[in-house]
Motif scaffolding. Structure first.
Motif, PDB file in Angstrom:
ATOM      1  N   SER A 272       0.822  -1.204   0.000  1.00  0.00           N
ATOM      2  CA  SER A 272       0.000   0.000   0.000  1.00  0.00           C
ATOM      3  C   SER A 272       0.862   1.262   0.000  1.00  0.00           C
ATOM      4  CB  SER A 272      -0.939   0.001   1.213  1.00  0.00           C
ATOM      5  OG  SER A 272      -1.784   1.123   1.170  1.00  0.00           O
ATOM      6  N   SER A 273       1.942   1.249   0.785  1.00  0.00           N
ATOM      7  CA  SER A 273       2.867   2.395   0.793  1.00  0.00           C
ATOM      8  C   SER A 273       3.505   2.584  -0.570  1.00  0.00           C
ATOM      9  CB  SER A 273       3.964   2.185   1.838  1.00  0.00           C
ATOM     10  OG  SER A 273       3.423   2.132   3.125  1.00  0.00           O
TER      11      SER A 273
ATOM     12  N   GLN B 213       0.947   4.125  -2.881  1.00  0.00           N
ATOM     13  CA  GLN B 213       0.779   5.557  -2.612  1.00  0.00           C
ATOM     14  C   GLN B 213       1.913   6.364  -3.230  1.00  0.00           C
ATOM     15  OE1 GLN B 213       0.371   5.760   1.644  1.00  0.00           O
ATOM     16  NE2 GLN B 213      -1.768   5.125   1.608  1.00  0.00           N
ATOM     17  N   SER B 214       3.142   5.868  -3.129  1.00  0.00           N
ATOM     18  CA  SER B 214       4.282   6.557  -3.735  1.00  0.00           C
ATOM     19  C   SER B 214       4.170   6.562  -5.253  1.00  0.00           C
ATOM     20  CB  SER B 214       5.597   5.887  -3.335  1.00  0.00           C
ATOM     21  OG  SER B 214       5.805   6.000  -1.956  1.00  0.00           O
TER      22      SER B 214
ATOM     23  N   THR C 271       1.416   6.334  -7.033  1.00  0.00           N
ATOM     24  CA  THR C 271       0.311   7.232  -7.385  1.00  0.00           C
ATOM     25  C   THR C 271       0.742   8.695  -7.326  1.00  0.00           C
ATOM     26  OG1 THR C 271      -1.289   5.625  -6.558  1.00  0.00           O
ATOM     27  CG2 THR C 271      -2.061   7.879  -6.790  1.00  0.00           C
ATOM     28  N   ALA C 272       1.462   9.062  -6.274  1.00  0.00           N
ATOM     29  CA  ALA C 272       1.942  10.443  -6.145  1.00  0.00           C
ATOM     30  C   ALA C 272       2.884  10.800  -7.292  1.00  0.00           C
ATOM     31  CB  ALA C 272       2.638  10.639  -4.802  1.00  0.00           C
TER      32      ALA C 272
ATOM     33  N   ARG D 164      -7.769   2.496  -8.123  1.00  0.00           N
ATOM     34  CA  ARG D 164      -7.111   1.500  -7.273  1.00  0.00           C
ATOM     35  C   ARG D 164      -8.134   0.462  -6.853  1.00  0.00           C
ATOM     36  NH1 ARG D 164      -3.497   2.280  -1.799  1.00  0.00           N
ATOM     37  NH2 ARG D 164      -3.743   0.146  -1.061  1.00  0.00           N
TER      38      ARG D 164
END
Length: 79
Positions: A17-18, A21-22, A24-25, A38
């Motif tokens: 998940s982390s 998130q990275s 996606t950013a 997602r």
């Protein structure tokens, strides 16, 4: 452009998940108009493949539909 990120981890708030998130950013910083979807498979009632090969048989020419009407059908038609 559309992007679908599929998270197959059993831990919704874990390392994968982390990473998502990275990712996606980073994608959004390159293209602000990017649409990112997602899908967390842990939230979907996804069954194992039964090996019936119905998805590969449609008049012997094109892919057919999966015989299982589970939680992934909605997402298989998006892209």
């Amino acid at each position: 452009m559309n992007v679908m990120i599929i998270n197959g981890s059993y831990h919704k708030a874990g390392m994968v998940s982390s990473l998502i998130q990275s990712l996606t950013a980073g994608l959004r910083s390159e293209d602000g108009d990017l649409q990112i979807n997602r899908v967390d498979l842990i939230d979907r009632p996804v069954e194992f493949c039964k090996g019936c090969i119905k998805c590969a048989k449609n008049n012997g020419k094109t892919l057919g539909d999966c015989s299982q009407q589970d939680g992934i059908v909605k997402y298989s038609m998006i892209y």
